[in-house]
Scaffold this active site. Structure first.
Site, short mmCIF file in Angstrom:
data_model
loop_
_atom_site.label_atom_id
_atom_site.label_comp_id
_atom_site.label_asym_id
_atom_site.label_seq_id
_atom_site.Cartn_x
_atom_site.Cartn_y
_atom_site.Cartn_z
CE LYS A 20 -4.19 -2.07 0.25
NZ LYS A 20 -4.05 -3.50 0.12
C1 LIG Z 1 -5.07 -4.85 0.70
C2 LIG Z 1 -6.26 -4.56 1.36
C3 LIG Z 1 -6.75 -5.13 2.18
C4 LIG Z 1 -6.26 -5.97 3.46
O1 LIG Z 1 -5.08 -5.15 3.65
P1 LIG Z 1 -4.18 -5.71 4.61
O2 LIG Z 1 -3.64 -4.61 5.55
O3 LIG Z 1 -3.05 -7.11 4.29
O4 LIG Z 1 -5.03 -7.34 5.39
C5 LIG Z 1 -8.58 -5.18 2.60
N1 LIG Z 1 -8.82 -5.19 1.37
C6 LIG Z 1 -9.23 -4.04 0.52
C7 LIG Z 1 -9.74 -3.19 -0.97
C8 LIG Z 1 -7.27 -3.87 0.04
O5 LIG Z 1 -6.70 -3.43 -1.58
#
Ligand SMILES: *Cc1c(COP(=O)(O)O)cnc(C)c1O
Length: 380
Positions: A181
């Site tokens: 992210k």
């Molecule tokens: C990355 C993501 C998640 C999960 O995030 P984590 O921190 O890896 O648990 C959930 N929903 C969406 C839309 C994502 O892009």
């Protein structure tokens, strides 16, 4: 190989993490507090709790919204599995809604037809950091007494209607600080809870179902078991990493935006020629340059392009397999063909490398290779 994703790590991240290593290492130390302060000062985001991931933040929302066996929850099928897992783990049924293919976000005009007596909540997902049509979603939720939980995993820093930060628009919101992210803790996330009473409950659920947070603030002498909960709080060492990333918030955002804009400008002509479709940003949302995607004419062209880019050392990818067509989706009674727009556009989508370390030379090289494939190609 040009990596699809790479974190931006400097001396500041190393310095804070080392410092945390020699101080308080468990959760809710001084670095966690500083992250909260900076989020409030910088982004106007309050009522925030760091979690071990966005997935666990989403898990907490299902507990807080009291989602139970037999309940129904509306969400897009075009999302990461964690959006659904949060309430499927509690026995609730996912009800998948079509997307608006211009944004790949849930189509707010198609939600009402899916609401039944059993509907408990709506989970809009802000794909690529572009916020969903929240006014319509919130109006529906009010009319039918539903909880709105934003999966804002990708939308840290995006703003709705010029003033409302992503994650603060619904009743609850979740961020991700996963390595992939915009801002990283390696693995990490955050939960934002609008209602102060519900926030108190969240604090307890996050601390193994105890009122330890009150105890740490000196408000009580002893802490004890209050309700069923678990351990959802990250180590302060990881909060130190996030503090550095948050102090560098604008720098990282600008670098990502530079890449996003370069792609977007370069592909304007291809879009005009009907060779691809670029992302669309509605007037009610900003975006945070989380990812750059476009659509080609079909899955065959998509696969051809991904192969060609890979052969040329470019780490381009696609995602997601729509949840309703996954093995779990099929076990829940869904089939291919249930959501034609979701299926079509998911199969046509390509994501290009986007991170703060890409050089102008690399960006230009990627653009050239995309153009080379599409030059041979017919129209979209
Ligand atoms: C990355 C993501 C998640 C999960 O995030 P984590 O921190 O890896 O648990 C959930 N929903 C969406 C839309 C994502 O892009």
């Amino acid at each position: 190989m040009i990596l699809f994703n790479q974190c931006s790590i400097t001396d500041l991240e190393e310095k804070y993490m080392l410092d945390a290593l020699h101080h308080k290492q468990c959760g809710d130390g001084s670095y966690t507090k500083k992250v909260y302060q900076l989020y409030e000062e910088k982004l106007g985001i309050k009522n925030m709790l760091l979690t071990t991931s966005c997935s666990t933040a989403l898990d907490m929302t299902a507990i807080l919204a009291d989602i139970k066996e037999g309940d129904e929850v509306i969400l897009p099928s075009y999302t990461f599995v964690s959006t659904a897992n949060a309430f499927v783990l509690r026995g609730a049924k996912p009800v998948f809604c079509e997307i608006d293919p211009r944004t790949m976000n849930i189509d707010a005009d198609k939600i009402e037809a899916l609401i039944t007596d059993r509907t408990k909540a709506i989970y809009p997902v802000h794909y690529a950091g572009v916020i969903c049509d929240m006014d319509k979603i919130i109006a529906l939720a009010k009319r039918y007494h539903l909880t709105v939980i934003e999966d804002a995993a990708q939308a840290v820093g995006s703003v709705y209607q010029g003033k409302y930060p992503a994650g603060t628009i619904g009743d609850m919101g979740c961020f991700s600080y996963h390595e992939t992210k915009n801002y990283t803790m390696g693995e990490g996330g955050a939960l934002i809870v609008k209602d102060p009473e519900l926030l108190k409950k969240a604090e307890i659920i996050r601390e193994k179902g105890t009122d330890r947070s009150k105890f740490i603030r000196g408000e009580i002498d002893k802490y004890s078991w209050q309700t069923a909960g678990s351990s959802y709080l990250p180590s302060d060492i990881l909060a130190a990493l996030l503090l550095a990333q948050t102090e560098r918030f604008d720098e990282i955002m600008e670098k990502r935006m530079h890449v996003w804009n370069a792609y977007h400008e370069a592909f304007a002509d291809l879009e005009a020629d009907g060779k691809l479709i670029r992302p669309y940003i509605p007037s009610y949302s900003t975006h945070n340059a989380h990812l750059y995607y476009f659509f080609v004419k079909n899955a065959a062209t998509r696969n051809e392009m991904l192969d060609y880019l890979k052969q040329n050392g470019i780490g381009a990818v696609f995602h997601y397999i729509p949840l309703h067509t996954s093995p779990m989706g099929e076990r829940l009674g869904y089939h291919k063909g249930d959501l034609p727009l979701t299926e079509e556009y998911a199969a046509r989508l390509i994501r290009l490398p986007l991170h703060a370390n890409l050089t102008d030379g690399e960006i230009e090289y990627i653009i050239d290779k995309v153009k080379a494939v599409l030059d041979h190609d017919q129209t979209v």
